[in-house]
Design a protein around this motif. Sequence first.
Motif, short mmCIF file in Angstrom:
data_model
loop_
_atom_site.label_atom_id
_atom_site.label_comp_id
_atom_site.label_asym_id
_atom_site.label_seq_id
_atom_site.Cartn_x
_atom_site.Cartn_y
_atom_site.Cartn_z
N ASN A 1 6.70 -48.56 9.86
CA ASN A 1 7.44 -47.36 10.19
C ASN A 1 7.12 -46.27 9.17
O ASN A 1 7.08 -46.51 7.97
N GLU A 2 6.91 -45.06 9.63
CA GLU A 2 6.51 -43.94 8.77
C GLU A 2 7.53 -43.61 7.69
O GLU A 2 7.20 -43.07 6.65
N PRO B 1 8.03 -46.02 3.56
CA PRO B 1 7.64 -45.69 2.17
C PRO B 1 8.63 -44.74 1.51
O PRO B 1 8.96 -44.91 0.32
N TYR B 2 9.13 -43.78 2.26
CA TYR B 2 10.09 -42.83 1.70
C TYR B 2 11.42 -43.51 1.37
O TYR B 2 12.08 -43.15 0.39
N ILE B 3 11.81 -44.48 2.18
CA ILE B 3 13.03 -45.24 1.90
C ILE B 3 12.88 -45.97 0.57
O ILE B 3 13.78 -45.96 -0.27
N LEU B 4 11.72 -46.60 0.37
CA LEU B 4 11.49 -47.33 -0.88
C LEU B 4 11.37 -46.39 -2.08
O LEU B 4 11.84 -46.72 -3.17
N ILE B 5 10.77 -45.24 -1.88
CA ILE B 5 10.68 -44.26 -2.97
C ILE B 5 12.09 -43.79 -3.34
O ILE B 5 12.41 -43.66 -4.53
N SER B 6 12.94 -43.57 -2.34
CA SER B 6 14.33 -43.19 -2.62
C SER B 6 15.07 -44.31 -3.33
O SER B 6 15.87 -44.05 -4.24
N LEU B 7 14.81 -45.54 -2.94
CA LEU B 7 15.41 -46.69 -3.63
C LEU B 7 14.96 -46.71 -5.09
O LEU B 7 15.77 -46.92 -5.99
N TYR B 8 13.66 -46.50 -5.32
CA TYR B 8 13.14 -46.44 -6.68
C TYR B 8 13.87 -45.37 -7.49
O TYR B 8 14.32 -45.61 -8.61
N GLN B 9 14.02 -44.18 -6.91
CA GLN B 9 14.70 -43.09 -7.61
C GLN B 9 16.14 -43.45 -7.92
O GLN B 9 16.64 -43.15 -9.00
N VAL C 1 3.01 -56.82 1.44
CA VAL C 1 4.08 -57.82 1.34
C VAL C 1 5.20 -57.62 2.36
O VAL C 1 6.10 -58.45 2.45
N GLY C 2 5.17 -56.53 3.09
CA GLY C 2 6.24 -56.25 4.05
C GLY C 2 7.33 -55.41 3.42
O GLY C 2 7.50 -55.39 2.20
N PHE C 3 8.07 -54.71 4.28
CA PHE C 3 9.09 -53.78 3.80
C PHE C 3 10.21 -54.48 3.04
O PHE C 3 10.58 -54.07 1.94
#
Length: 107
Positions: free
Chosen positions: A3-4, A7-15, A44-46
């Motif tokens: 899903n496009e 990556p942004y969800i994970l970047i937000s999680l990182y932040q 590794v999958g989302f």
Amino acid sequence: MANEKEPYILISLYQSLYKDKYGKIPTMNKFREKWAMQDVIDSVGFERAKELLVYYFNLNKSGHPLQFFFFNFDKIENNKVELEKDKERRRILMKETKKMVEEGGMA
């Protein structure tokens, strides 16, 4: 292809994790980091990538740089897998030891 938005969800999680740990939100080019995060997701999958990010912030890595995560997520995953295996082995050993003690005998 994932899903496009992943990556942004994970970047937000990182932040979010970074802010919780260091009290400030890191500045970054989300569009550029999206591609590296997509590589992690493809590898590794989302869900596993999400677990690894959370685990990464439990490690004693100074500053928790995102680039370090991108270049070492596979090693971080191996470390996490080994830790999970070790916990399971210890749980089994404790259960067997408890059983031996309760039975009052040594093997």
